[in-house]
Motif scaffolding. Structure first.
Motif, PDB file in Angstrom:
ATOM      1  N   LEU A  84       9.549   9.227  -8.662  1.00  0.00           N
ATOM      2  CA  LEU A  84       9.884  10.200  -7.624  1.00  0.00           C
ATOM      3  C   LEU A  84       8.686  11.091  -7.322  1.00  0.00           C
ATOM      4  O   LEU A  84       8.378  11.350  -6.148  1.00  0.00           O
ATOM      5  CB  LEU A  84      11.088  11.035  -8.045  1.00  0.00           C
ATOM      6  CG  LEU A  84      11.616  12.029  -7.019  1.00  0.00           C
ATOM      7  CD1 LEU A  84      12.040  11.312  -5.737  1.00  0.00           C
ATOM      8  CD2 LEU A  84      12.781  12.806  -7.594  1.00  0.00           C
ATOM      9  N   ASP A  85       7.987  11.544  -8.352  1.00  0.00           N
ATOM     10  CA  ASP A  85       6.790  12.364  -8.149  1.00  0.00           C
ATOM     11  C   ASP A  85       5.733  11.609  -7.348  1.00  0.00           C
ATOM     12  O   ASP A  85       5.140  12.151  -6.412  1.00  0.00           O
ATOM     13  CB  ASP A  85       6.200  12.813  -9.482  1.00  0.00           C
ATOM     14  CG  ASP A  85       7.030  13.875 -10.172  1.00  0.00           C
ATOM     15  OD1 ASP A  85       7.793  14.579  -9.474  1.00  0.00           O
ATOM     16  OD2 ASP A  85       6.920  14.003 -11.406  1.00  0.00           O
ATOM     17  N   ALA A  86       5.504  10.358  -7.728  1.00  0.00           N
ATOM     18  CA  ALA A  86       4.489   9.553  -7.035  1.00  0.00           C
ATOM     19  C   ALA A  86       4.899   9.276  -5.586  1.00  0.00           C
ATOM     20  O   ALA A  86       4.068   9.350  -4.674  1.00  0.00           O
ATOM     21  CB  ALA A  86       4.270   8.243  -7.775  1.00  0.00           C
ATOM     22  N   ALA A  87       6.168   8.989  -5.366  1.00  0.00           N
ATOM     23  CA  ALA A  87       6.638   8.695  -4.010  1.00  0.00           C
ATOM     24  C   ALA A  87       6.580   9.936  -3.130  1.00  0.00           C
ATOM     25  O   ALA A  87       6.203   9.858  -1.962  1.00  0.00           O
ATOM     26  CB  ALA A  87       8.055   8.133  -4.055  1.00  0.00           C
ATOM     27  N   LEU A  88       6.950  11.091  -3.675  1.00  0.00           N
ATOM     28  CA  LEU A  88       6.869  12.322  -2.895  1.00  0.00           C
ATOM     29  C   LEU A  88       5.423  12.683  -2.589  1.00  0.00           C
ATOM     30  O   LEU A  88       5.108  13.149  -1.493  1.00  0.00           O
ATOM     31  CB  LEU A  88       7.553  13.465  -3.629  1.00  0.00           C
ATOM     32  CG  LEU A  88       9.080  13.435  -3.673  1.00  0.00           C
ATOM     33  CD1 LEU A  88       9.623  14.531  -4.558  1.00  0.00           C
ATOM     34  CD2 LEU A  88       9.660  13.521  -2.269  1.00  0.00           C
ATOM     35  N   ALA A  89       4.519  12.473  -3.549  1.00  0.00           N
ATOM     36  CA  ALA A  89       3.105  12.760  -3.316  1.00  0.00           C
ATOM     37  C   ALA A  89       2.559  11.852  -2.228  1.00  0.00           C
ATOM     38  O   ALA A  89       1.808  12.279  -1.351  1.00  0.00           O
ATOM     39  CB  ALA A  89       2.313  12.573  -4.606  1.00  0.00           C
ATOM     40  N   ARG A  90       2.947  10.602  -2.275  1.00  0.00           N
ATOM     41  CA  ARG A  90       2.501   9.650  -1.268  1.00  0.00           C
ATOM     42  C   ARG A  90       3.148   9.940   0.078  1.00  0.00           C
ATOM     43  O   ARG A  90       2.568   9.702   1.124  1.00  0.00           O
ATOM     44  CB  ARG A  90       2.842   8.247  -1.720  1.00  0.00           C
ATOM     45  CG  ARG A  90       2.212   7.168  -0.881  1.00  0.00           C
ATOM     46  CD  ARG A  90       2.442   5.839  -1.498  1.00  0.00           C
ATOM     47  NE  ARG A  90       1.389   5.620  -2.489  1.00  0.00           N
ATOM     48  CZ  ARG A  90       1.015   4.428  -2.892  1.00  0.00           C
ATOM     49  NH1 ARG A  90       1.628   3.365  -2.443  1.00  0.00           N
ATOM     50  NH2 ARG A  90       0.055   4.276  -3.750  1.00  0.00           N
ATOM     51  N   GLY A  91       4.367  10.476   0.016  1.00  0.00           N
ATOM     52  CA  GLY A  91       5.100  10.782   1.242  1.00  0.00           C
ATOM     53  C   GLY A  91       4.693  12.074   1.903  1.00  0.00           C
ATOM     54  O   GLY A  91       5.203  12.440   2.945  1.00  0.00           O
ATOM     55  N   GLY A  92       3.780  12.818   1.292  1.00  0.00           N
ATOM     56  CA  GLY A  92       3.271  14.007   1.930  1.00  0.00           C
ATOM     57  C   GLY A  92       3.690  15.317   1.307  1.00  0.00           C
ATOM     58  O   GLY A  92       3.257  16.374   1.727  1.00  0.00           O
ATOM     59  N   ALA A  93       4.534  15.290   0.284  1.00  0.00           N
ATOM     60  CA  ALA A  93       4.919  16.544  -0.391  1.00  0.00           C
ATOM     61  C   ALA A  93       3.791  16.938  -1.333  1.00  0.00           C
ATOM     62  O   ALA A  93       3.151  16.094  -1.936  1.00  0.00           O
ATOM     63  CB  ALA A  93       6.203  16.345  -1.173  1.00  0.00           C
TER      64      ALA A  93
END
Length: 94
Positions: A84-93
């Motif tokens: 979730l952390d990696a996906a949010l970071a990649r998603g712009g958060a």
């Protein structure tokens, strides 16, 4: 969600549309491919709990959709948190 950024991981996919203010909204998609109703609800509860701790990282007014993939039913909370952390970071958060 076409305007947002997408973050893909082995257990989940996030779509983030940054906002300009107001409340942040988060939605969860857990299909029957994840498993039985018990498995789907467990995954949804885990993701909901993990997102509570990460809401402050999102810009105010953002819209987030977290889609659980079938591999999420076998993943532990630690793995889901990392993905979730990696996906949010990649998603712009941030």
């Amino acid at each position: 969600m076409r305007r947002g950024a997408k973050g893909v991981q082995p257990t989940l996919v996030t779509h983030v549309v940054p906002g300009t203010g107001g409340p942040t909204s988060v939605g969860f998609v857990v299909s029957k491919a994840v498993g039985s109703a018990v498995d789907r609800n467990r995954v949804k509860r885990q993701l909901r709990h993990l997102m509570r701790d990460r809401l402050d990282r999102l810009p105010a007014g953002s819209r987030v959709v977290v889609r659980a993939l079938p591999a999420s039913s076998d993943a532990g909370s630690t793995t889901l948190a990392e993905h979730l952390d990696a996906a949010l970071a990649r998603g712009g958060a941030r």
